[in-house]
Design a protein around this motif. Structure first.
Motif, PDB file in Angstrom:
ATOM      1  N   GLU A   1       0.835  -1.201   0.000  1.00 10.20           N
ATOM      2  CA  GLU A   1       0.000   0.000   0.000  1.00 10.20           C
ATOM      3  C   GLU A   1       0.868   1.248   0.000  1.00 10.20           C
ATOM      4  O   GLU A   1       1.991   1.238   0.499  1.00 10.20           O
ATOM      5  CB  GLU A   1      -0.909   0.016   1.232  1.00 10.20           C
ATOM      6  CG  GLU A   1      -1.928  -1.104   1.237  1.00 10.20           C
ATOM      7  CD  GLU A   1      -2.760  -1.118   2.487  1.00 10.20           C
ATOM      8  OE1 GLU A   1      -3.980  -1.285   2.360  1.00 10.20           O
ATOM      9  OE2 GLU A   1      -2.198  -0.984   3.589  1.00 10.20           O
ATOM     10  N   GLU A   2       0.312   2.304  -0.564  1.00  6.46           N
ATOM     11  CA  GLU A   2       0.950   3.615  -0.502  1.00  6.46           C
ATOM     12  C   GLU A   2      -0.009   4.570   0.184  1.00  6.46           C
ATOM     13  O   GLU A   2      -1.192   4.275   0.339  1.00  6.46           O
ATOM     14  CB  GLU A   2       1.324   4.110  -1.897  1.00  6.46           C
ATOM     15  CG  GLU A   2       0.154   4.351  -2.812  1.00  6.46           C
ATOM     16  CD  GLU A   2       0.599   4.786  -4.201  1.00  6.46           C
ATOM     17  OE1 GLU A   2       1.765   5.157  -4.387  1.00  6.46           O
ATOM     18  OE2 GLU A   2      -0.257   4.768  -5.101  1.00  6.46           O
ATOM     19  N   TYR A   3       0.518   5.698   0.598  1.00  7.35           N
ATOM     20  CA  TYR A   3      -0.259   6.716   1.311  1.00  7.35           C
ATOM     21  C   TYR A   3      -0.416   7.922   0.407  1.00  7.35           C
ATOM     22  O   TYR A   3       0.573   8.504  -0.032  1.00  7.35           O
ATOM     23  CB  TYR A   3       0.448   7.094   2.612  1.00  7.35           C
ATOM     24  CG  TYR A   3       0.543   5.924   3.552  1.00  7.35           C
ATOM     25  CD1 TYR A   3      -0.457   5.678   4.480  1.00  7.35           C
ATOM     26  CD2 TYR A   3       1.607   5.033   3.476  1.00  7.35           C
ATOM     27  CE1 TYR A   3      -0.388   4.594   5.332  1.00  7.35           C
ATOM     28  CE2 TYR A   3       1.685   3.936   4.326  1.00  7.35           C
ATOM     29  CZ  TYR A   3       0.682   3.723   5.245  1.00  7.35           C
ATOM     30  OH  TYR A   3       0.743   2.640   6.083  1.00  7.35           O
ATOM     31  N   VAL A   4      -1.673   8.274   0.147  1.00  8.70           N
ATOM     32  CA  VAL A   4      -1.987   9.351  -0.787  1.00  8.70           C
ATOM     33  C   VAL A   4      -2.782  10.419  -0.046  1.00  8.70           C
ATOM     34  O   VAL A   4      -3.673  10.112   0.757  1.00  8.70           O
ATOM     35  CB  VAL A   4      -2.809   8.796  -1.979  1.00  8.70           C
ATOM     36  CG1 VAL A   4      -3.137   9.881  -2.966  1.00  8.70           C
ATOM     37  CG2 VAL A   4      -2.043   7.659  -2.655  1.00  8.70           C
ATOM     38  N   LEU A   5      -2.464  11.658  -0.335  1.00  2.08           N
ATOM     39  CA  LEU A   5      -3.183  12.765   0.299  1.00  2.08           C
ATOM     40  C   LEU A   5      -4.650  12.786  -0.103  1.00  2.08           C
ATOM     41  O   LEU A   5      -4.990  12.552  -1.260  1.00  2.08           O
ATOM     42  CB  LEU A   5      -2.564  14.108  -0.110  1.00  2.08           C
ATOM     43  CG  LEU A   5      -1.224  14.429   0.519  1.00  2.08           C
ATOM     44  CD1 LEU A   5      -0.546  15.536  -0.255  1.00  2.08           C
ATOM     45  CD2 LEU A   5      -1.397  14.815   1.973  1.00  2.08           C
ATOM     46  N   THR A   6      -5.498  13.094   0.848  1.00  2.00           N
ATOM     47  CA  THR A   6      -6.908  13.351   0.574  1.00  2.00           C
ATOM     48  C   THR A   6      -7.060  14.847   0.300  1.00  2.00           C
ATOM     49  O   THR A   6      -6.091  15.608   0.410  1.00  2.00           O
ATOM     50  CB  THR A   6      -7.765  12.981   1.801  1.00  2.00           C
ATOM     51  OG1 THR A   6      -7.362  13.832   2.889  1.00  2.00           O
ATOM     52  CG2 THR A   6      -7.596  11.513   2.190  1.00  2.00           C
ATOM     53  N   ASP A   7      -8.272  15.276  -0.008  1.00  2.00           N
ATOM     54  CA  ASP A   7      -8.511  16.717  -0.171  1.00  2.00           C
ATOM     55  C   ASP A   7      -8.150  17.457   1.110  1.00  2.00           C
ATOM     56  O   ASP A   7      -7.550  18.537   1.066  1.00  2.00           O
ATOM     57  CB  ASP A   7      -9.977  16.984  -0.529  1.00  2.00           C
ATOM     58  CG  ASP A   7     -10.311  16.581  -1.952  1.00  2.00           C
ATOM     59  OD1 ASP A   7      -9.381  16.428  -2.769  1.00  2.00           O
ATOM     60  OD2 ASP A   7     -11.514  16.410  -2.248  1.00  2.00           O
ATOM     61  N   ALA A   8      -8.488  16.868   2.270  1.00  2.00           N
ATOM     62  CA  ALA A   8      -8.170  17.507   3.555  1.00  2.00           C
ATOM     63  C   ALA A   8      -6.658  17.640   3.727  1.00  2.00           C
ATOM     64  O   ALA A   8      -6.173  18.665   4.213  1.00  2.00           O
ATOM     65  CB  ALA A   8      -8.773  16.717   4.713  1.00  2.00           C
ATOM     66  N   GLY A   9      -5.906  16.639   3.328  1.00  2.00           N
ATOM     67  CA  GLY A   9      -4.453  16.713   3.416  1.00  2.00           C
ATOM     68  C   GLY A   9      -3.878  17.761   2.488  1.00  2.00           C
ATOM     69  O   GLY A   9      -2.986  18.532   2.864  1.00  2.00           O
ATOM     70  N   ARG A  10      -4.399  17.829   1.255  1.00  2.00           N
ATOM     71  CA  ARG A  10      -3.921  18.839   0.295  1.00  2.00           C
ATOM     72  C   ARG A  10      -4.268  20.254   0.761  1.00  2.00           C
ATOM     73  O   ARG A  10      -3.537  21.200   0.460  1.00  2.00           O
ATOM     74  CB  ARG A  10      -4.498  18.579  -1.095  1.00  2.00           C
ATOM     75  CG  ARG A  10      -3.745  17.486  -1.851  1.00  2.00           C
ATOM     76  CD  ARG A  10      -4.230  17.345  -3.276  1.00  2.00           C
ATOM     77  NE  ARG A  10      -5.609  16.886  -3.364  1.00  2.00           N
ATOM     78  CZ  ARG A  10      -5.995  15.607  -3.271  1.00  2.00           C
ATOM     79  NH1 ARG A  10      -5.098  14.665  -3.090  1.00  2.00           N
ATOM     80  NH2 ARG A  10      -7.269  15.288  -3.351  1.00  2.00           N
ATOM     81  N   ASP A  11      -5.355  20.393   1.511  1.00  2.00           N
ATOM     82  CA  ASP A  11      -5.730  21.716   2.023  1.00  2.00           C
ATOM     83  C   ASP A  11      -4.723  22.264   3.027  1.00  2.00           C
ATOM     84  O   ASP A  11      -4.768  23.450   3.356  1.00  2.00           O
ATOM     85  CB  ASP A  11      -7.117  21.672   2.675  1.00  2.00           C
ATOM     86  CG  ASP A  11      -8.249  21.677   1.667  1.00  2.00           C
ATOM     87  OD1 ASP A  11      -7.994  21.925   0.467  1.00  2.00           O
ATOM     88  OD2 ASP A  11      -9.399  21.421   2.070  1.00  2.00           O
ATOM     89  N   LEU A  12      -3.809  21.429   3.516  1.00  2.00           N
ATOM     90  CA  LEU A  12      -2.782  21.900   4.445  1.00  2.00           C
ATOM     91  C   LEU A  12      -1.575  22.519   3.742  1.00  2.00           C
ATOM     92  O   LEU A  12      -0.694  23.074   4.393  1.00  2.00           O
ATOM     93  CB  LEU A  12      -2.325  20.759   5.359  1.00  2.00           C
ATOM     94  CG  LEU A  12      -3.321  20.412   6.461  1.00  2.00           C
ATOM     95  CD1 LEU A  12      -2.911  19.134   7.161  1.00  2.00           C
ATOM     96  CD2 LEU A  12      -3.441  21.553   7.456  1.00  2.00           C
TER      97      LEU A  12
END
Length: 161
Positions: A79-90
């Protein structure tokens, strides 16, 4: 407050956010994710972080909806970890933290962030959308649910409503 969950119950959105990303590792994981890092070993190599700490921080960021896990290999399952919209908002928050660091801790060689199209250095400024005023240039106070007993921050503001 020692219990992280108690921060998440606070009426102050700053306290709630700090309850999730209030440690340096979480911010640095998000920084790397915004730069395109997505795999456990990439984070570990980039940050020099212990695997147990990285596992806990990634799990918290997934649980809180800032990252999501995606399968990138079936055999073996990976698995990899991908930003969500909430993560990109940071991203703007990270740039503001970086700008503060450059201004107040700017000794030595520093990374510079530039616009990919123009090559011009990015110099973030936080601006209130309603007034257009730079944040910190006008008195502020907390409204709504109580935040704390201390006076509100701002030039010349007494904290009284």
């Amino acid at each position: 407050m020692d219990d992280k969950k108690s921060w998440l119950d606070e009426p102050c959105p700053i306290a709630r956010t700090v309850g999730i990303v209030g440690d340096a590792w979480s911010w640095l994981i998000l920084r790397d994710a915004l730069a395109g890092v997505s795999r456990f070993d990439q984070f570990r190599k980039s940050l020099g972080i212990a695997p147990t700490i990285l596992t806990r921080r990634l799990a918290l960021l997934v649980e809180e909806g800032l990252l999501e896990k995606r399968l990138y290999s079936q055999r073996p399952p990976r698995e990899e970890y991908v930003l969500t919209d909430a993560g990109r908002d940071l991203l703007p928050v990270l740039f503001m933290i970086g700008a503060w660091g450059k201004r107040h801790r700017g000794e030595g060689k520093l990374t510079t962030f530039v616009d990919a199209e123009t090559g011009v250095e990015i110099r973030p400024v936080a601006v209130d959308e309603a007034s257009g005023a730079p944040i910190g240039s006008r008195p502020i106070r907390a409204a709504g649910a109580p935040v704390a007993e201390a006076p509100a921050a701002g030039k010349g503001d007494t904290g009284k409503a």
